[in-house]
Design an enzyme around this catalytic site. Sequence first.
Site, PDB file in Angstrom:
ATOM      1  N   GLY A  21       0.788  -1.234   0.000  1.00  0.00           N
ATOM      2  CA  GLY A  21       0.000   0.000   0.000  1.00  0.00           C
ATOM      3  C   GLY A  21       0.813   1.274   0.000  1.00  0.00           C
ATOM      4  N   ASP A  23       2.687   4.545  -1.096  1.00  0.00           N
ATOM      5  CA  ASP A  23       2.623   5.502  -2.191  1.00  0.00           C
ATOM      6  C   ASP A  23       3.380   6.748  -1.774  1.00  0.00           C
ATOM      7  OD1 ASP A  23       0.826   7.317  -0.765  1.00  0.00           O
ATOM      8  OD2 ASP A  23      -0.795   5.902  -1.175  1.00  0.00           O
ATOM      9  N   TYR A  31      -2.785  -1.845   7.248  1.00  0.00           N
ATOM     10  CA  TYR A  31      -4.165  -1.927   6.774  1.00  0.00           C
ATOM     11  C   TYR A  31      -5.099  -2.317   7.925  1.00  0.00           C
ATOM     12  CZ  TYR A  31      -3.267  -1.480   1.735  1.00  0.00           C
ATOM     13  OH  TYR A  31      -2.965  -1.017   0.486  1.00  0.00           O
ATOM     14  N   LYS A 216      -1.877  -0.199 -12.855  1.00  0.00           N
ATOM     15  CA  LYS A 216      -1.669   1.139 -12.270  1.00  0.00           C
ATOM     16  C   LYS A 216      -0.428   1.122 -11.404  1.00  0.00           C
ATOM     17  CE  LYS A 216      -4.174   3.070  -8.926  1.00  0.00           C
ATOM     18  NZ  LYS A 216      -5.491   3.368  -8.358  1.00  0.00           N
ATOM     19  N   LYS A 218       2.231   3.518  -8.751  1.00  0.00           N
ATOM     20  CA  LYS A 218       2.348   4.700  -7.911  1.00  0.00           C
ATOM     21  C   LYS A 218       3.521   5.546  -8.381  1.00  0.00           C
ATOM     22  CE  LYS A 218      -0.998   3.602  -5.136  1.00  0.00           C
ATOM     23  NZ  LYS A 218      -2.161   4.450  -4.862  1.00  0.00           N
ATOM     24  N   ASP A 246      -0.710   7.040 -10.314  1.00  0.00           N
ATOM     25  CA  ASP A 246      -1.405   7.597  -9.143  1.00  0.00           C
ATOM     26  C   ASP A 246      -0.368   8.257  -8.253  1.00  0.00           C
ATOM     27  OD1 ASP A 246      -2.893   8.100  -6.906  1.00  0.00           O
ATOM     28  OD2 ASP A 246      -3.501   6.014  -6.536  1.00  0.00           O
ATOM     29  N   ASN A 248      -1.238  10.148  -5.539  1.00  0.00           N
ATOM     30  CA  ASN A 248      -1.799  10.288  -4.187  1.00  0.00           C
ATOM     31  C   ASN A 248      -1.677  11.695  -3.607  1.00  0.00           C
ATOM     32  OD1 ASN A 248      -1.151   7.196  -4.445  1.00  0.00           O
ATOM     33  ND2 ASN A 248      -2.715   7.413  -2.856  1.00  0.00           N
ATOM     34  N   GLU A 272      -4.188   9.743 -11.555  1.00  0.00           N
ATOM     35  CA  GLU A 272      -5.092   9.662 -10.406  1.00  0.00           C
ATOM     36  C   GLU A 272      -4.607  10.551  -9.266  1.00  0.00           C
ATOM     37  OE1 GLU A 272      -6.368   5.711  -9.390  1.00  0.00           O
ATOM     38  OE2 GLU A 272      -6.191   6.102  -7.253  1.00  0.00           O
ATOM     39  N   GLU A 299     -11.281   8.648  -4.245  1.00  0.00           N
ATOM     40  CA  GLU A 299     -11.133   7.826  -3.047  1.00  0.00           C
ATOM     41  C   GLU A 299     -11.068   8.682  -1.785  1.00  0.00           C
ATOM     42  OE1 GLU A 299      -6.761   6.270  -2.351  1.00  0.00           O
ATOM     43  OE2 GLU A 299      -7.135   6.373  -4.480  1.00  0.00           O
ATOM     44  N   ASP A 322     -15.415   5.650  -3.352  1.00  0.00           N
ATOM     45  CA  ASP A 322     -14.860   4.711  -2.379  1.00  0.00           C
ATOM     46  C   ASP A 322     -16.027   4.185  -1.539  1.00  0.00           C
ATOM     47  OD1 ASP A 322     -12.058   4.087  -0.770  1.00  0.00           O
ATOM     48  OD2 ASP A 322     -13.805   4.202   0.535  1.00  0.00           O
ATOM     49  N   HIS A 349     -12.657   2.871  -6.459  1.00  0.00           N
ATOM     50  CA  HIS A 349     -11.397   2.631  -5.753  1.00  0.00           C
ATOM     51  C   HIS A 349     -11.512   1.328  -4.959  1.00  0.00           C
ATOM     52  CE1 HIS A 349      -9.021   3.445  -1.873  1.00  0.00           C
ATOM     53  NE2 HIS A 349      -8.117   3.245  -2.802  1.00  0.00           N
ATOM     54  N   ALA A 350     -10.433   0.542  -4.927  1.00  0.00           N
ATOM     55  CA  ALA A 350     -10.466  -0.673  -4.100  1.00  0.00           C
ATOM     56  C   ALA A 350      -9.064  -1.012  -3.612  1.00  0.00           C
ATOM     57  CB  ALA A 350     -11.064  -1.838  -4.868  1.00  0.00           C
ATOM     58  N   GLY A 351      -8.950  -2.158  -2.946  1.00  0.00           N
ATOM     59  CA  GLY A 351      -7.696  -2.527  -2.277  1.00  0.00           C
ATOM     60  C   GLY A 351      -7.963  -2.537  -0.782  1.00  0.00           C
ATOM     61  N   GLU A 379     -11.071  -1.068  -9.840  1.00  0.00           N
ATOM     62  CA  GLU A 379      -9.741  -1.383  -9.307  1.00  0.00           C
ATOM     63  C   GLU A 379      -9.754  -2.716  -8.566  1.00  0.00           C
ATOM     64  OE1 GLU A 379      -8.122   1.612  -6.648  1.00  0.00           O
ATOM     65  OE2 GLU A 379      -6.103   0.761  -6.845  1.00  0.00           O
TER      66      GLU A 379
HETATM   67 MG    MG Z   1      -5.319   6.008  -5.437  1.00  0.00          MG
END
Ligand code: MG
Length: 428
Positions: A21, A23, A31, A216, A218, A246, A248, A272, A299, A322, A349-351, A379
């Site tokens: 995760g 970025d 998480y 995608k 980062k 992306d 961020n 993004e 998101e 999101d 948005h996902a993950g 995503e």
């Molecule tokens: Mg993003």
Amino acid sequence: MKVTNVKTQDIRFPTSKDNLGTDAVHVDCDYSATYVTIETDNDNFTGIGSTFTIGKGNDLCCKSIEYFKEFIIGKEVDEIEKELGLIWEKVTNHSQLRWVGPQKGVTHLAAAAFFNAIWDLISKIYKKPLWRYIIDIETEQLLDMLSFSYIDDVITKKEAAEIIDKKKQNLPSNIDELNSTIFPAYTTAAGWLGYSDDKMKDLVKENLQKGWTHFKMKVGQDIERDIHRCKLVRELIGKDNKLMVDSNQVWSVNETIEYINQLKQFDIMFYEEPTNPDDILGFRKIKDAHPDIKLATGEMIQNKVIFKQFIENKSLDYCQIDSCRIASINEILPVLLIASKFNTPVIPHAGGIGLCEYVQHLNLINKFIITNNDLFLSEYAESCSEHFDNPAIIKNGGYVTPTNPGYSVKIKDSSLAEFDYNNGTYWN
Ligand SMILES: [Mg+2]
């Protein structure tokens, strides 16, 4: 059936150890899920909901939910279903809590978890996956459950009903046919910023073999390294597959305009969250400076009012709602309806924790009864799926349609016992 209790748990997975995760701004994500269980007087039925955070602050979301309990404890579930729109307004417009919101930040993330659990409970009682419950109910009943506050200057309930009723005409006479849908997705799993070149290349190759066509990555810590990494990935995936980046939120508007000049050569499908997620006019300036590129964001768009402005002002090209930042179905569907009215593609948005499990329902609802756009993409970033009873399943680069009753985010009891931040075996 009555609601007897609402339980919250602060669940955190130590994902920062693997740079998962990572970025340009989130460099040490653990998480986490604010995990809500609505108990009823029938042991066979509980509502499970969550919101996603990345560690510290998850406790604040748990605490906020304590204040929402009073709106459902002791109530019959069918009464909650009938009054869901009203309960949503009470929670998100709470006379005292609104001062620490309103409809943004911690209290709104908490409201997302709380209502996600309610929708889970209701759809389980109908023995349907959430997407199917939504498609099956009468349009008027559905619209009464949603919130149109502060957005009726852009979309009215009447317009919303017209959009949904028109789409419903195209549904197959046997809705079960929809169970075989595979919803196209893109992967983010190869391109986290904390990954070495070798790890990233291996993951891209592995994902190409699995059938992924949209990747995608980062960017945003260092433009020279971004160019280097984009070159590596573009060479591996070839010119026909899609590449998105992306950053961020890390760039200013002016930096974004400059860096897009340098990244354009890699044929980027969308950029993004290039800059601050609240900067509706800034996004528009970037688009005016580069009319040939596409911007995606959502998101971290905090509520439907900001979405309304982004979409109406054409400050975004792809709407990335999101499932856990804005306050559940009651607010998400109105945003999807605005996007449909303006023919804006939605790429959720996902993950994180549970986001893939949630968006698989939102994608189907949008596709079958809301959107007027013909781009279907969502995503997917595999993360922590081993902790779910029924994780989202991917086949040939797309989401397999979920058929179990509910909204799909039940975490395994063993994982809850291990990763509860207050008393789990891992954190002790
Ligand atoms: Mg993003």
